[in-house]
Write an enzyme that holds these catalytic residues in place. Structure first.
Site, short mmCIF file in Angstrom:
data_model
loop_
_atom_site.label_atom_id
_atom_site.label_comp_id
_atom_site.label_asym_id
_atom_site.label_seq_id
_atom_site.Cartn_x
_atom_site.Cartn_y
_atom_site.Cartn_z
CB CYS A 112 42.35 43.40 48.69
SG CYS A 112 42.33 44.09 46.93
CG HIS A 252 45.46 41.36 49.40
ND1 HIS A 252 45.08 40.50 48.28
CD2 HIS A 252 45.55 42.58 49.03
CE1 HIS A 252 44.92 41.37 47.53
NE2 HIS A 252 45.12 42.64 47.72
CG ASN A 282 45.83 42.47 44.21
OD1 ASN A 282 44.81 41.89 44.52
ND2 ASN A 282 46.15 43.87 44.40
#
Lengths: 325, 80
Positions: A112, A252, A282
């Site tokens: 990520c 993020h 996500n």
């Protein structure tokens, strides 16, 4: 010193949308449970399109928007934790289909944080000699690495890709102002996907064994709410700015509650922390550029605006890049 | 730290994290049922206690009430 400019942004998500209600029909969960704990309402799921396919859509849109010829690219990077294969690199697949024949192409594996690590690699290439034009894409098809029987993690993720074109300039206002990247490999086992096992006998004709996604929720939550504020503060300080100077913190999108905690720790208003996790879930390496592209398209991020892009996740990794857009 | 001091510390963190009235936070309060905390709130309460008191607290399975938290924190402080 050469300046680095983000010239264009673009994004692409697969068509199929899966809502929380649809997930609750196949596993023991509910829209209320997922949305209060994560902020997620739906996610896009790829049917048939692999990571390089999503990235190719982004690449083509970037070239269309900029008018750049594919052969003018010097470097093509894809940040991903769900590549099409071990080899070739997803970036190489995109480079081939795009016919960007002069571009060096390779993948960045920092989960990520991948897009932020990619910005750092791009910056280093652009500051030296011959590299002038870079394409950086974060792309994921996480639906193929998720354990769909694990309701604690399966509800969190989605598929998508987004990216940016970067160019070195000798004039103009846009530039990379400061960064902070750190890796904490001692916590690597807190978030794993695609883990392989060595063979234990020889000859060995059994099927290759690759493990699905697994995560220690509390450890990753604690990591994010501690290390991300530190990383942002360090990057902003290296940029010779204060937190108040930053117009938007583009974080993020792992969990809206993590973003809220980070805002609280930095004593900055939540209005400076845009969210789009409700729509996408996500998307790992794609999440920061997806949100960046959305904010640019909405006109919220304009030339001259100061932003802090920040990623965190598998590795464990964290990274922040402060940019004058 | 005395039990009362730990209770006051826990209460302060719980009030801040859960946005509840200080008067509603009692030793016998059930964190999830009475104070409406979810699992992430419990993470955050444990994290704040770890940071403020320099102790390490494990996952929350056996912690149901405020008294459980106070006892757990006291045990960890005493073990330091």
């Amino acid at each position: 010193m050469k300046k680095i400019k983000i010239v264009e942004t673009a994004s692409y998500v697969p068509q199929k949308i899966v809502t929380n209600d649809e997930l609750s029909q196949i596993m023991e969960t509910s829209d209320e449970w997922i949305s209060t704990r994560t902020g997620i309402k739906q996610r896009h799921i790829s049917l048939g399109e692999n990571t390089s396919d999503l990235c190719l859509h982004v690449a083509q849109e970037l070239l269309e928007k900029s008018g750049w010829a594919p052969e003018s690219l010097d470097l093509l990077l894809v940040a991903t934790m769900s590549p099409d294969s071990y080899t070739p690199a997803t970036a190489a697949l995109v480079q081939g289909k795009l016919q960007a024949k002069n571009a060096l192409a390779f993948d960045i594996s920092a989960a990520c944080s991948g897009f932020i690590y990619g910005l750092k690699v791009a910056e280093k290439f652009l500051q030296q000699g011959s590299t002038k034009r870079v394409m950086l894409i974060g792309g994921e098809v996480l639906s193929k690495v998720i354990d769909w029987s694990d309701r604690t993690s399966a509800v969190l993720f989605g598929d998508g890709a987004a990216g940016a074109l970067l160019e070195s300039k000798t004039s103009g206002d846009s530039d990379f102002l400061g960064a902070s990247l750190h890796t904490f490999g001692e916590f690597g086992d807190k978030l794993e996907a695609g883990k392989t096992e060595a063979i234990s006998t020889f000859p060995n004709l059994k099927e290759h064994y690759i493990r699905a996604f697994s995560m220690s929720g509390r450890d990753v939550y604690t990591f994010a709410t501690h290390r991300v504020p530190e990383s942002i503060e360090e990057a902003v300080s290296k940029a010779a700015l204060t937190l108040d100077d930053i117009d938007y913190f583009v974080l993020h999108q792992a969990n809206s509650r993590i973003v809220t905690q980070i805002a609280k720790k930095l004593a900055q208003p939540l209005t400076k922390f845009p969210l789009n996790i409700a729509e996408y879930g996500n998307t790992s390496a794609a999440s920061v550029p997806l949100l960046l592209d959305e904010l640019v398209t909405q006109g919220k991020i304009k030339r001259g605006v100061k932003i802090a892009l920040s990623g965190f996740g598998g590795g464990l990794t964290v990274g922040t890049q402060v940019i004058k857009y | 730290m005395t039990e009362q001091e730990i209770f006051e510390k826990v209460k302060g963190i719980v009030v801040e994290q859960l946005d509840v009235d200080a008067a509603d936070v009692k030793m016998e309060s059930d964190i999830k049922n009475d104070l409406e905390a979810d699992s992430l709130d419990v993470f955050e309460i444990m994290n704040e206690l770890e940071d403020d008191l320099d102790i390490k607290l494990e996952a929350d399975e056996n912690v149901k009430t405020i008294k459980d938290v106070v006892d757990y924190v006291k045990k960890e402080i005493d073990a330091k």
